[in-house]
Design a protein around this motif. Structure first.
Motif, PDB file in Angstrom:
ATOM      1  N   TYR A   1      31.458 -33.612 -40.229  1.00  0.00           N
ATOM      2  CA  TYR A   1      31.957 -33.558 -38.850  1.00  0.00           C
ATOM      3  C   TYR A   1      32.425 -32.136 -38.550  1.00  0.00           C
ATOM      4  N   ALA A   2      32.286 -31.735 -37.296  1.00  0.00           N
ATOM      5  CA  ALA A   2      32.763 -30.411 -36.886  1.00  0.00           C
ATOM      6  C   ALA A   2      32.913 -30.373 -35.374  1.00  0.00           C
ATOM      7  N   ILE A   3      33.776 -29.464 -34.907  1.00  0.00           N
ATOM      8  CA  ILE A   3      33.779 -29.127 -33.479  1.00  0.00           C
ATOM      9  C   ILE A   3      32.685 -28.085 -33.337  1.00  0.00           C
ATOM     10  N   ILE A   4      31.717 -28.380 -32.500  1.00  0.00           N
ATOM     11  CA  ILE A   4      30.589 -27.483 -32.276  1.00  0.00           C
ATOM     12  C   ILE A   4      30.738 -26.903 -30.864  1.00  0.00           C
ATOM     13  N   TYR A   5      30.499 -25.599 -30.743  1.00  0.00           N
ATOM     14  CA  TYR A   5      30.602 -24.903 -29.462  1.00  0.00           C
ATOM     15  C   TYR A   5      29.194 -24.561 -28.981  1.00  0.00           C
TER      16      TYR A   5
ATOM     17  N   LYS B   1      29.864 -20.437 -19.709  1.00  0.00           N
ATOM     18  CA  LYS B   1      30.618 -21.671 -19.915  1.00  0.00           C
ATOM     19  C   LYS B   1      30.341 -22.192 -21.318  1.00  0.00           C
ATOM     20  N   ILE B   2      31.400 -22.596 -21.981  1.00  0.00           N
ATOM     21  CA  ILE B   2      31.292 -23.120 -23.334  1.00  0.00           C
ATOM     22  C   ILE B   2      31.570 -24.615 -23.304  1.00  0.00           C
ATOM     23  N   TYR B   3      30.739 -25.366 -23.993  1.00  0.00           N
ATOM     24  CA  TYR B   3      30.857 -26.820 -24.090  1.00  0.00           C
ATOM     25  C   TYR B   3      31.207 -27.143 -25.541  1.00  0.00           C
ATOM     26  N   ALA B   4      32.216 -27.964 -25.748  1.00  0.00           N
ATOM     27  CA  ALA B   4      32.648 -28.273 -27.115  1.00  0.00           C
ATOM     28  C   ALA B   4      32.711 -29.784 -27.308  1.00  0.00           C
ATOM     29  N   PHE B   5      32.416 -30.192 -28.552  1.00  0.00           N
ATOM     30  CA  PHE B   5      32.501 -31.608 -28.895  1.00  0.00           C
ATOM     31  C   PHE B   5      32.713 -31.760 -30.399  1.00  0.00           C
ATOM     32  N   VAL B   6      33.328 -32.884 -30.782  1.00  0.00           N
ATOM     33  CA  VAL B   6      33.387 -33.249 -32.193  1.00  0.00           C
ATOM     34  C   VAL B   6      32.112 -34.021 -32.457  1.00  0.00           C
TER      35      VAL B   6
ATOM     36  N   ILE C   1      45.315 -31.590 -35.364  1.00  0.00           N
ATOM     37  CA  ILE C   1      44.449 -32.416 -34.519  1.00  0.00           C
ATOM     38  C   ILE C   1      43.441 -31.526 -33.784  1.00  0.00           C
ATOM     39  N   ALA C   2      42.285 -32.112 -33.481  1.00  0.00           N
ATOM     40  CA  ALA C   2      41.163 -31.366 -32.910  1.00  0.00           C
ATOM     41  C   ALA C   2      41.536 -30.629 -31.631  1.00  0.00           C
ATOM     42  N   GLU C   3      42.314 -31.265 -30.767  1.00  0.00           N
ATOM     43  CA  GLU C   3      42.672 -30.623 -29.498  1.00  0.00           C
ATOM     44  C   GLU C   3      43.440 -29.322 -29.712  1.00  0.00           C
ATOM     45  N   LYS C   4      44.229 -29.244 -30.772  1.00  0.00           N
ATOM     46  CA  LYS C   4      44.966 -28.003 -31.060  1.00  0.00           C
ATOM     47  C   LYS C   4      44.105 -26.958 -31.761  1.00  0.00           C
ATOM     48  N   LEU C   5      43.000 -27.396 -32.338  1.00  0.00           N
ATOM     49  CA  LEU C   5      42.072 -26.466 -32.996  1.00  0.00           C
ATOM     50  C   LEU C   5      41.060 -25.873 -32.024  1.00  0.00           C
ATOM     51  N   LEU C   6      40.886 -26.526 -30.902  1.00  0.00           N
ATOM     52  CA  LEU C   6      39.859 -26.141 -29.935  1.00  0.00           C
ATOM     53  C   LEU C   6      40.078 -24.707 -29.465  1.00  0.00           C
ATOM     54  N   LYS C   7      39.037 -23.907 -29.616  1.00  0.00           N
ATOM     55  CA  LYS C   7      39.090 -22.510 -29.189  1.00  0.00           C
ATOM     56  C   LYS C   7      37.801 -22.197 -28.459  1.00  0.00           C
TER      57      LYS C   7
ATOM     58  N   ILE D   1      22.396 -24.766 -26.494  1.00  0.00           N
ATOM     59  CA  ILE D   1      22.136 -24.041 -27.735  1.00  0.00           C
ATOM     60  C   ILE D   1      23.483 -23.725 -28.379  1.00  0.00           C
ATOM     61  N   HIS D   2      23.442 -23.567 -29.676  1.00  0.00           N
ATOM     62  CA  HIS D   2      24.679 -23.290 -30.402  1.00  0.00           C
ATOM     63  C   HIS D   2      25.019 -21.823 -30.274  1.00  0.00           C
ATOM     64  N   ARG D   3      26.249 -21.554 -29.950  1.00  0.00           N
ATOM     65  CA  ARG D   3      26.685 -20.188 -29.705  1.00  0.00           C
ATOM     66  C   ARG D   3      27.120 -19.510 -30.995  1.00  0.00           C
ATOM     67  N   ARG D   4      26.311 -18.641 -31.491  1.00  0.00           N
ATOM     68  CA  ARG D   4      26.618 -17.794 -32.643  1.00  0.00           C
ATOM     69  C   ARG D   4      27.215 -18.557 -33.824  1.00  0.00           C
ATOM     70  N   THR D   5      26.821 -19.766 -33.990  1.00  0.00           N
ATOM     71  CA  THR D   5      27.259 -20.644 -35.081  1.00  0.00           C
ATOM     72  C   THR D   5      28.779 -20.752 -35.216  1.00  0.00           C
ATOM     73  N   TYR D   6      29.484 -20.731 -34.084  1.00  0.00           N
ATOM     74  CA  TYR D   6      30.922 -21.010 -34.107  1.00  0.00           C
ATOM     75  C   TYR D   6      31.139 -22.501 -34.310  1.00  0.00           C
ATOM     76  N   TYR D   7      32.098 -22.822 -35.145  1.00  0.00           N
ATOM     77  CA  TYR D   7      32.408 -24.219 -35.414  1.00  0.00           C
ATOM     78  C   TYR D   7      33.810 -24.303 -35.997  1.00  0.00           C
ATOM     79  N   THR D   8      34.353 -25.504 -35.998  1.00  0.00           N
ATOM     80  CA  THR D   8      35.632 -25.785 -36.645  1.00  0.00           C
ATOM     81  C   THR D   8      35.442 -27.054 -37.467  1.00  0.00           C
ATOM     82  N   PRO D   9      35.678 -27.006 -38.778  1.00  0.00           N
ATOM     83  CA  PRO D   9      35.497 -28.208 -39.601  1.00  0.00           C
ATOM     84  C   PRO D   9      36.468 -29.320 -39.206  1.00  0.00           C
ATOM     85  N   ILE D  10      35.941 -30.525 -39.112  1.00  0.00           N
ATOM     86  CA  ILE D  10      36.745 -31.728 -38.872  1.00  0.00           C
ATOM     87  C   ILE D  10      36.620 -32.581 -40.128  1.00  0.00           C
TER      88      ILE D  10
END
Length: 189
Positions: A82-86, A21-26, A181-187, A96-105
């Motif tokens: 700021y970033a979306i962190i997975y 399970k992956i948890y994501a947040f800005v 927008i962040a919701e469309k970037l969420l992966k 814990i952070h999963r393989r340093t995946y992120y999306t810049p915000i």
């Protein structure tokens, strides 16, 4: 026989990681500091982030502390404020952070978070942003700690603020061209 074993191994790895399970947040960066690692093969970082927007019900606190592990220098998402962190949970139930995946915000406008994905080739899915400028002097200074080799500022600028999404104004300022927008970037990677 060798092909069968290889296929079974790939299937086993896929099943193991696809069911995590992956948890994501800005998040807003409060601190990212290197700490002693239990494993000589990985660098370990302790991250403290303020939760600005959660995409999962299990992220309930307003501040998260989690560890990241990498083989390289400081983790790249620390360049951005700021970033979306997975995240995933380890066997102890800690994030814990999963393989340093992120999306810049980059921007919050009208109550929505906006960012970009460097790997996106299609900017037609992005919104045109007018008259929004960013002072990136501090971000580029952090970028120099991520890439400790002697790298030119122009390279850092393009690495963290690609021309596809930003227009360079001067050495420390860019204008935003396109964001999503962040919701469309969420992966869920």
């Amino acid at each position: 026989m060798k092909k069968t074993c290889t296929i079974l191994l790939i299937l086993l790895i896929h099943l193991t990681y696809s069911q995590t399970k992956i948890y994501a947040f800005v998040g807003k960066k409060i601190s990212v500091e290197r700490v002693k690692s239990e494993n000589n093969f990985y660098l370990k970082y302790k991250n403290v982030y303020k939760v600005e927007q959660s995409f999962d019900e299990e992220i309930k606190s307003d501040t998260l502390v989690f560890n990241s592990y990498t083989h390289m220098n400081q983790i790249q998402y620390s360049v951005y404020d700021y970033a979306i962190i997975y995240l995933v949970k380890n066997e102890k139930g800690e994030f814990i952070h999963r393989r340093t995946y992120y999306t810049p915000i980059i921007l919050k406008k009208d109550g929505k978070w906006y960012g970009f994905d460097k790997l996106d080739d299609n900017i037609y899915d992005y919104e045109i942003i007018h008259d929004e400028h960013l002072n990136i002097r501090k971000n580029l200074a952090v970028g120099k700690t991520v890439f400790q080799e002697k790298i030119k500022k122009k390279w850092l600028l393009n690495a963290f603020f690609p021309e596809k999404f930003f227009l360079k104004i001067n050495r420390s300022k860019v204008e935003i061209k396109y964001l999503k927008i962040a919701e469309k970037l969420l992966k869920f990677k």
